[in-house]
Design an enzyme around this catalytic site. Structure first.
Site, PDB file in Angstrom:
ATOM      1  N   HIS A   6       0.862  -1.186   0.000  1.00  0.00           N
ATOM      2  CA  HIS A   6       0.000   0.000   0.000  1.00  0.00           C
ATOM      3  C   HIS A   6       0.902   1.241   0.000  1.00  0.00           C
ATOM      4  O   HIS A   6       1.874   1.302   0.748  1.00  0.00           O
ATOM      5  CB  HIS A   6      -0.908  -0.009   1.238  1.00  0.00           C
ATOM      6  CG  HIS A   6      -1.925   1.086   1.194  1.00  0.00           C
ATOM      7  ND1 HIS A   6      -3.049   1.015   0.412  1.00  0.00           N
ATOM      8  CD2 HIS A   6      -1.964   2.303   1.807  1.00  0.00           C
ATOM      9  CE1 HIS A   6      -3.750   2.129   0.539  1.00  0.00           C
ATOM     10  NE2 HIS A   6      -3.113   2.925   1.385  1.00  0.00           N
ATOM     11  N   GLU A  13       9.002   1.407  -2.955  1.00  0.00           N
ATOM     12  CA  GLU A  13       8.386   0.123  -3.316  1.00  0.00           C
ATOM     13  C   GLU A  13       9.381  -0.762  -4.064  1.00  0.00           C
ATOM     14  O   GLU A  13       9.538  -1.950  -3.749  1.00  0.00           O
ATOM     15  CB  GLU A  13       7.132   0.362  -4.161  1.00  0.00           C
ATOM     16  CG  GLU A  13       6.036   1.047  -3.371  1.00  0.00           C
ATOM     17  CD  GLU A  13       4.744   1.235  -4.139  1.00  0.00           C
ATOM     18  OE1 GLU A  13       3.688   1.238  -3.497  1.00  0.00           O
ATOM     19  OE2 GLU A  13       4.774   1.402  -5.372  1.00  0.00           O
TER      20      GLU A  13
HETATM   21  C1  GAR Z   1       1.640   1.242  -6.321  1.00  0.00           C
HETATM   22  O1  GAR Z   1       2.097   2.466  -5.819  1.00  0.00           O
HETATM   23  C2  GAR Z   1       0.900   0.464  -5.251  1.00  0.00           C
HETATM   24  O2  GAR Z   1       1.414   0.670  -3.964  1.00  0.00           O
HETATM   25  C3  GAR Z   1      -0.476   1.018  -5.380  1.00  0.00           C
HETATM   26  O3  GAR Z   1      -0.687   1.182  -6.755  1.00  0.00           O
HETATM   27  C4  GAR Z   1       0.562   1.467  -7.390  1.00  0.00           C
HETATM   28  C5  GAR Z   1       0.702   0.529  -8.573  1.00  0.00           C
HETATM   29  O4  GAR Z   1       1.799   0.875  -9.368  1.00  0.00           O
HETATM   30  N1  GAR Z   1      -1.440   0.143  -4.769  1.00  0.00           N
HETATM   31  C6  GAR Z   1      -2.553   0.569  -4.195  1.00  0.00           C
HETATM   32  O5  GAR Z   1      -2.890   1.722  -4.158  1.00  0.00           O
HETATM   33  C7  GAR Z   1      -3.421  -0.544  -3.596  1.00  0.00           C
HETATM   34  N2  GAR Z   1      -4.351   0.002  -2.656  1.00  0.00           N
HETATM   35  P1  GAR Z   1       2.338  -0.142 -10.443  1.00  0.00           P
HETATM   36  O6  GAR Z   1       1.133  -0.689 -11.216  1.00  0.00           O
HETATM   37  O7  GAR Z   1       3.238   0.659 -11.342  1.00  0.00           O
HETATM   38  O8  GAR Z   1       3.080  -1.237  -9.722  1.00  0.00           O
END
Ligand code: GAR
Length: 189
Positions: free
Chosen positions: A104, A174
């Site tokens: 998250h 991340e």
């Molecule tokens: C990421 O920042 C993840 O933490 C978030 O969506 C993004 C996806 O990026 N997740 C959430 O908000 C879940 N509640 P990505 O598709 O480039 O990995």
């Protein structure tokens, strides 16, 4: 061999980093990428990375046991949500107790719950005037963003940072930590 399945709904940059991290490993395999979104960027990335994609619709996800069945048939050890935007149904949570994790883009319990995802999170953080944000990696239960926390890391927000700048800082955290934490979870089992 430990087998991972990734669930992603959007761009899939985290999914790609996880695949790259484990690419040369004999003991861990990213076996499948699941998506509910036929337009998701993750599909193109999966093709490039040569990871098979499973597409599913809402009805299959919420009204059948097909997804847990596929995961079990494929011998999946850990389900990794990476930008997956649907609430996981009980049938799937119960099939993978403590074997499903999510990332998250904030410091839970702040900025979690329904509707709090992606850029909505970063906008809320900036609007609140917070001086820090970060990431939370947690086990998945039947509620949005409420499972036990495994790991958190934070970043500073400078005065004037836009939601896009916060997103960039959070994404960097991340990429740095999610693959490594997945590795730790897999290898301590
Ligand atoms: C990421 O920042 C993840 O933490 C978030 O969506 C993004 C996806 O990026 N997740 C959430 O908000 C879940 N509640 P990505 O598709 O480039 O990995």
């Amino acid at each position: 061999m430990r087998r991972i399945a990734i669930f992603a709904s959007g761009s899939g940059s985290n999914a790609e980093k996880i695949c790259e991290y484990f690419a040369n490993r004999e003991d861990v395999d990213v076996s499948l990428i699941f998506t509910n979104n036929p337009m998701a960027g993750v599909i193109k990335r999966a093709l490039k990375l040569q990871v098979p994609v499973v597409f599913f619709d809402r009805k299959t996800f919420y009204q059948t046991g097909k997804i847990p069945q596929i995961l079990q048939n494929e011998g999946i050890d850990l389900v990794v949500l990476a930008g997956f935007m649907m609430l996981v149904p009980p049938v799937l949570v119960q099939a993978f107790p403590n074997k499903m994790i999510n990332i998250h883009p904030a410091l839970l319990p702040k900025y979690g719950g329904k509707g709090m995802y992606g850029h909505f999170v970063h906008e809320a953080v900036v609007n609140a005037g917070d001086t820090q944000s970060g990431i939370t990696i947690h086990y998945v239960n039947e509620h949005y963003d409420e499972g036990d926390i495994i790991f958190q890391a934070s970043c500073d927000i400078a005065p004037g940072d836009t939601p896009e700048e916060v997103a960039r800082k959070v994404h960097a955290l991340e990429y740095e930590h999610y693959p490594r934490v997945i590795d730790e979870i897999l290898t301590r089992r």
